[in-house]
Design an enzyme around this catalytic site. Structure first.
Site, PDB file in Angstrom:
ATOM      1  N   GLN A 103      43.248  78.679  52.409  1.00  0.00           N
ATOM      2  CA  GLN A 103      44.264  77.965  51.637  1.00  0.00           C
ATOM      3  C   GLN A 103      45.399  77.435  52.510  1.00  0.00           C
ATOM      4  O   GLN A 103      45.911  76.332  52.280  1.00  0.00           O
ATOM      5  CB  GLN A 103      44.837  78.873  50.545  1.00  0.00           C
ATOM      6  CG  GLN A 103      43.884  79.092  49.387  1.00  0.00           C
ATOM      7  CD  GLN A 103      44.482  79.986  48.316  1.00  0.00           C
ATOM      8  OE1 GLN A 103      45.476  80.689  48.538  1.00  0.00           O
ATOM      9  NE2 GLN A 103      43.883  79.988  47.144  1.00  0.00           N
ATOM     10  N   TYR A 117      36.533  71.261  42.566  1.00  0.00           N
ATOM     11  CA  TYR A 117      36.670  69.831  42.324  1.00  0.00           C
ATOM     12  C   TYR A 117      35.889  69.439  41.071  1.00  0.00           C
ATOM     13  O   TYR A 117      34.874  70.044  40.727  1.00  0.00           O
ATOM     14  CB  TYR A 117      36.122  69.020  43.507  1.00  0.00           C
ATOM     15  CG  TYR A 117      36.924  69.137  44.774  1.00  0.00           C
ATOM     16  CD1 TYR A 117      38.130  68.467  44.924  1.00  0.00           C
ATOM     17  CD2 TYR A 117      36.459  69.913  45.832  1.00  0.00           C
ATOM     18  CE1 TYR A 117      38.852  68.566  46.100  1.00  0.00           C
ATOM     19  CE2 TYR A 117      37.180  70.019  47.015  1.00  0.00           C
ATOM     20  CZ  TYR A 117      38.378  69.338  47.141  1.00  0.00           C
ATOM     21  OH  TYR A 117      39.086  69.441  48.301  1.00  0.00           O
ATOM     22  N   ARG A 148      37.316  75.373  50.247  1.00  0.00           N
ATOM     23  CA  ARG A 148      38.325  75.884  49.312  1.00  0.00           C
ATOM     24  C   ARG A 148      38.033  77.341  48.990  1.00  0.00           C
ATOM     25  O   ARG A 148      37.514  77.686  47.931  1.00  0.00           O
ATOM     26  CB  ARG A 148      38.371  75.014  48.060  1.00  0.00           C
ATOM     27  CG  ARG A 148      39.050  73.684  48.331  1.00  0.00           C
ATOM     28  CD  ARG A 148      39.612  73.042  47.092  1.00  0.00           C
ATOM     29  NE  ARG A 148      40.637  72.068  47.436  1.00  0.00           N
ATOM     30  CZ  ARG A 148      41.289  71.328  46.539  1.00  0.00           C
ATOM     31  NH1 ARG A 148      41.017  71.459  45.265  1.00  0.00           N
ATOM     32  NH2 ARG A 148      42.211  70.467  46.922  1.00  0.00           N
ATOM     33  N   SER A 190      45.258  69.754  49.652  1.00  0.00           N
ATOM     34  CA  SER A 190      46.150  70.336  48.651  1.00  0.00           C
ATOM     35  C   SER A 190      47.614  70.107  48.992  1.00  0.00           C
ATOM     36  O   SER A 190      48.415  69.736  48.132  1.00  0.00           O
ATOM     37  CB  SER A 190      45.873  71.834  48.498  1.00  0.00           C
ATOM     38  OG  SER A 190      44.607  72.053  47.907  1.00  0.00           O
ATOM     39  N   ASP A 199      44.554  73.973  54.067  1.00  0.00           N
ATOM     40  CA  ASP A 199      44.062  72.936  53.160  1.00  0.00           C
ATOM     41  C   ASP A 199      45.015  71.738  53.097  1.00  0.00           C
ATOM     42  O   ASP A 199      45.939  71.700  52.289  1.00  0.00           O
ATOM     43  CB  ASP A 199      43.866  73.544  51.770  1.00  0.00           C
ATOM     44  CG  ASP A 199      43.172  72.609  50.806  1.00  0.00           C
ATOM     45  OD1 ASP A 199      42.942  71.440  51.165  1.00  0.00           O
ATOM     46  OD2 ASP A 199      42.859  73.044  49.682  1.00  0.00           O
TER      47      ASP A 199
END
Length: 398
Positions: free
Chosen positions: A132, A234, A127, A138, A135
Site C-alpha cells: 500500500q 478494480y 494491491r 492510489s 501504490d
C-alpha cells in the site's frame, strides 16, 4: 549504486520523482542520489534543498541517464513523444522505475526492453496490504479526486453549501460521483467538506459502506453486479447490455444533480461510456461534468481529453493530469511511494531481484531483453514465458 532523477519532459508535467525530503532514506541505505538541475523547480523544490539533504546536482540529462537506476514520474510509454529521445540514453543492465502505461502502451515498454533495461512499471504495483505504501495509482488518485471537486466548484454558477442569508436561503449544490475508488471517495469527501449534498454510485456493491461513511448517499441501481470486481479491487469490464441499462438509469440520476464527477476506469481498457449525449441534454443548464476518465475516451460521450466544452448548457471538463496541477503534494506522495519500493528492492546498496517476492515479480515489466509481465505479453501477442527460461530465473541468480 547511483540513483538519478531527470527533469520531466511531458507537457504540463510539474511533478518530480524524488523530493528533498525523500533523499535521506536513500543516502542512509548507501545509494548515491543525483538530481538533474531544475528537476524539482516546477513543484517548488530548489536545487539547494536537494543538496542540503545529501543529493548531488548534475547539469546534463546524459549524466542522469548514466546512473545505475533512473526514477521518473513518466517514463517512455507515459510520455511517448517527448520521451522518445531518452531511449537512446538507456543502456543494458540499467534499472528504470516510473509510470509507463504498461497495459495501454506495452509496445513502448518493449522498446525499453530492447535496450536491455530492467523496467519497473509503477502501475503494476500489486494491491496487497504490504504494498500500500508503494501504490502510486492510489496516492495520485487522491489528488485527482480532490482537485476535480475544486474544478467543478469553480465552473459551477452557484455555491456548494446551503446558506441562510438576509437575502434568503441558498440551496446546496447536489453532487453525483460515479465510481467509488480512491479518486471517487476523495471527491466525495471534498464535496462534502464544501457543503455539497453528495450521492455516489459504483458497480461494486461492496463500497456502499465506504460511501456512506463519508456522509454520502449510495445510489442503488437494480443490476446484477455480482461479478463486477476484479483483481486488486478494480472494477471489471462488463458486457454491453449491462452498460446499456446502467446508462439509462444513470441519466435519470445525473439530471437531478448540479455536478457529476466520473472516475470509472479499467486498467488497459477504454473507459466505459456511462453518461450519454442524451443524458447531458437532460441535465440542467449550468451543470458541470468533470470526467476523470477522459484520457481513455471518457465516461461521458461528449468529453474531450484536456478540453473544456459546453454542450446543451452543460460544462464538460476532461482533465488528464490533475496531480500535475498540485505538484508539491503530489510529488511528495509519489516520492514516498517510489522510495519505499526502491528500498524494498535494495540490499546492501544494490538492487537485488527476488522473483519469489510478489511485489518485485508483479511490478517488473521487462528484464533481460524481454517483456516479463504476462498481461503485457498477451497484449503484444507474445507467448507466455516458459518457467525455466523466463527472465525472472536469470534475475534471481544475479
Amino acid at each position: 549504486m547511483k540513483v538519478a532523477v531527470p527533469h520531466e519532459t511531458f507537457p504540463g508535467e510539474r511533478r518530480v520523482a524524488l523530493t528533498p525530503a525523500s533523499v535521506p532514506p536513500l543516502v542512509k541505505a548507501g545509494l548515491e542520489v543525483l538530481i538533474e538541475s531544475g528537476a524539482g523547480q516546477a513543484a517548488g523544490f530548489l536545487d539547494e534543498e536537494y543538496v542540503e539533504r545529501g543529493a548531488q546536482i548534475v547539469a546534463s540529462r546524459s549524466e542522469v541517464f548514466a546512473a545505475d537506476c533512473v526514477l521518473q514520474v513518466r517514463c517512455y510509454g507515459a510520455n511517448q513523444q517527448q520521451g522518445a529521445s531518452d531511449l537512446e540514453l538507456l543502456r543494458e543492465g540499467q534499472v528504470l522505475v516510473g509510470t509507463c502505461d504498461p497495459l495501454g502502451a506495452a509496445e513502448a515498454a518493449q522498446k525499453i526492453a530492447d535496450r536491455g533495461v530492467t523496467l519497473f512499471a509503477l502501475e503494476l504495483i500489486p494491491r496487497i496490504t504490504r504494498a500500500q505504501s508503494m501504490d502510486v495509482l492510489s496516492s495520485q488518485a487522491t489528488v485527482a479526486g480532490y482537485r476535480a471537486v475544486l474544478l467543478a466548484a469553480t465552473a459551477l454558477p452557484k455555491m456548494f453549501p446551503m446558506m441562510m442569508t438576509a437575502a434568503g436561503t441558498i440551496a446546496a449544490a447536489h453532487v453525483f460521483v460515479i465510481g467509488a475508488g480512491v479518486a471517487g471517495l476523495q471527491a466525495i469527501a471534498t464535496a462534502r467538506k464544501l457543503g455539497g449534498v453528495v450521492s455516489a454510485y459504483d458497480v461494486r456493491p461492496a463500497v456502499k459502506e465506504q460511501v456512506e461513511s463519508l456522509g454520502a448517499k449510495f445510489v442503488e441501481i437494480e443490476l446484477d453486479t455480482g461479478d463486477s470486481e476484479g483483481k486488486g479491487g478494480y472494477a471489471k469490464a462488463m458486457d454491453e447490455e449491462f452498460y446499456r441499462k446502467q446508462r439509462a438509469l444513470m441519466a435519470r440520476v445525473a439530471a437531478a444533480n448540479d455536478v457529476v464527477i466520473t472516475t470509472a476506469a479499467i486498467p488497459g481498457r477504454p473507459s466505459p461510456l456511462l453518461v450519454t449525449a442524451d443524458a447531458v441534454q437532460g441535465m440542467k443548464p449550468g451543470s458541470v461534468i468533470v470526467d476523470l476518465a477522459a484520457e481513455r475516451g471518457g465516461n461521458c460521450e461528449l468529453s474531450q481529453a484536456d478540453q473544456t466544452v459546453v454542450e446543451h448548457g452543460v460544462t464538460i471538463m476532461g482533465p488528464t493530469n490533475l496531480p500535475g496541477e498540485v505538484p508539491r503534494d503530489a510529488s511528495n506522495m509519489f516520492a514516498k511511494n517510489v522510495v519505499t519500493l526502491l528500498l524494498h528492492l535494495c540490499s546492501e546498496g544494490q538492487i537485488k531481484l527476488d522473483l519469489e517476492d510478489e511485489i518485485t515479480r508483479d511490478t517488473m515489466a521487462a528484464h533481460g531483453g524481454q517483456i516479463t509481465n504476462a498481461r503485457m505479453r498477451e497484449s503484444l501477442g507474445q507467448p507466455p514465458l516458459a518457467p525455466k527460461d523466463d527472465a525472472g530465473q536469470a534475475a534471481a541468480q544475479d
